[in-house]
Design a protein around this motif. Structure first.
Motif, short mmCIF file in Angstrom:
data_model
loop_
_atom_site.label_atom_id
_atom_site.label_comp_id
_atom_site.label_asym_id
_atom_site.label_seq_id
_atom_site.Cartn_x
_atom_site.Cartn_y
_atom_site.Cartn_z
N GLU A 1 -31.30 63.51 -36.00
CA GLU A 1 -32.05 63.21 -37.05
C GLU A 1 -32.35 64.01 -36.78
O GLU A 1 -34.15 64.78 -38.43
N LYS A 2 -32.68 65.37 -35.71
CA LYS A 2 -33.73 66.20 -35.92
C LYS A 2 -33.62 67.38 -36.94
O LYS A 2 -32.70 67.92 -36.99
N LYS A 3 -34.78 67.72 -37.70
CA LYS A 3 -34.89 69.04 -38.61
C LYS A 3 -34.44 69.61 -37.86
O LYS A 3 -35.18 70.65 -37.40
N MET A 4 -33.06 70.78 -38.89
CA MET A 4 -32.81 72.15 -37.88
C MET A 4 -32.12 73.28 -38.99
O MET A 4 -32.05 72.74 -39.71
N PHE A 5 -33.58 74.34 -38.96
CA PHE A 5 -33.65 75.66 -40.02
C PHE A 5 -31.53 75.96 -39.86
O PHE A 5 -31.86 76.30 -39.04
N GLY A 6 -31.74 76.43 -41.08
CA GLY A 6 -30.29 77.18 -40.78
C GLY A 6 -30.96 78.79 -41.10
O GLY A 6 -32.08 79.45 -41.27
N VAL A 7 -30.18 79.73 -40.54
CA VAL A 7 -29.84 81.15 -40.68
C VAL A 7 -29.15 81.99 -41.14
O VAL A 7 -27.81 81.41 -40.97
N CYS A 8 -29.30 82.90 -41.28
CA CYS A 8 -28.32 84.43 -42.18
C CYS A 8 -27.26 84.76 -40.68
O CYS A 8 -28.66 85.36 -40.08
N LEU B 1 -26.74 79.51 -31.97
CA LEU B 1 -27.39 80.22 -32.85
C LEU B 1 -28.65 78.90 -33.85
O LEU B 1 -29.54 80.16 -33.43
N LEU B 2 -27.97 77.85 -34.32
CA LEU B 2 -29.55 77.31 -34.27
C LEU B 2 -30.46 76.64 -32.86
O LEU B 2 -31.68 76.67 -33.29
N GLU B 3 -30.17 76.79 -32.08
CA GLU B 3 -30.58 76.43 -31.24
C GLU B 3 -31.61 77.46 -30.79
O GLU B 3 -33.14 76.86 -30.51
#
Length: 266
Positions: free
Chosen positions: A146-153, A197-199
């Protein structure tokens, strides 16, 4: 310019002529593409066929637009220097290319009274085909619970070495089937690559490793890296030390509301 004379190609050509040499890229889209992937509370209040253009800055913008902007003593304090430079470049292009045209310009750092952004920059980049917006939902069997992960382009040529700067909405211009929605290039197709990438973006954004998730054709110069590695409140002092601002400028240090700058996405 009368609305009847405005077309997707004329808008693209005029903006490219004005902004490409300054280190910007432009990508047209329909407002309906943007609204279709967002909840109603985040919709832009325009008909679906309204023409819009998302503006990106490439690594070249720093040397081609920002440093000349400073050398010409255009910076006036208070606002973030980069934000002020981008605003001047885009305002100039719009006024010269589309006199009399209704153009709603929304910058990435602007907020509504509700504190919501005036537009979601990464969503606009994705639906225009400019860059793929990788989010938690794009990873199968997510390892983060459930950890919040911000997205990226990720840009297909620059990787993470770019920024989304503005959305231009041409309120009186509607487009039809001549503008087909492009699919953004999926530069990071594997599950393992998307996790990496997300990490990197969420946990190690300060080392900028996420920007090199693909091999970019160009990255930020060392001077540009030094600038964006400096905390926003200290950047004016850095520009003074470099000689781009007069040392007797006693104006307060500017701040920016852009989340992108706060998390290193300059």
């Amino acid at each position: 310019m009368a609305a009847s004379n405005v077309s997707v190609e004329s808008v693209r050509r005029l903006l490219n002529d004005s902004l490409t040499n300054l280190g910007f890229e432009v990508y047209p889209l329909k407002i309906g593409w943007y609204n279709s992937v967002l909840p109603p509370t985040l919709h832009l209040s325009y008909p679906d066929d309204t023409l819009a253009v998302v503006v990106l800055s490439t690594p070249a913008m720093f040397e081609e637009a920002f440093l000349p902007f400073l050398e010409q003593r255009c910076y006036q304090g208070l606002n973030d220097p980069i934000d002020q430079c981008v605003r001047q470049c885009i305002t100039s292009a719009v006024s010269q290319c589309f006199p009399g045209e209704k153009v709603d310009v929304r910058y990435d750092y602007e907020l509504l009274p509700s504190r919501k952004p005036k537009f979601l920059a990464q969503t606009a980049a994705h639906v225009s085909g400019a860059a793929f917006y990788y989010q938690k939902a794009d990873v199968t069997e997510q390892p983060w619970a459930e950890k919040k992960m911000f997205g990226v382009c990720v840009h297909p040529r620059f990787g993470g070495w770019f920024a989304i700067r503005a959305l231009l909405v041409f309120g009186d211009v509607t487009v039809g089937s001549e503008l087909v929605q492009p699919v953004p290039p999926d530069c990071v197709p594997s599950r393992e690559g998307r996790i990496k990438l997300l990490e990197a973006f969420n946990f190690h954004w300060q080392d900028w490793s996420y920007r090199n998730i693909i091999s970019p054709i160009q990255t930020y110069s060392q001077k540009q890296r030094d600038y964006f590695s400096t905390p926003p409140a200290q950047r004016v002092a850095l520009l003074r030390a470099w000689g781009y601002l007069p040392s007797d400028n006693n104006q307060p240090e500017p701040t920016s509301d852009t989340q992108s700058q706060e998390i290193g996405h300059g």
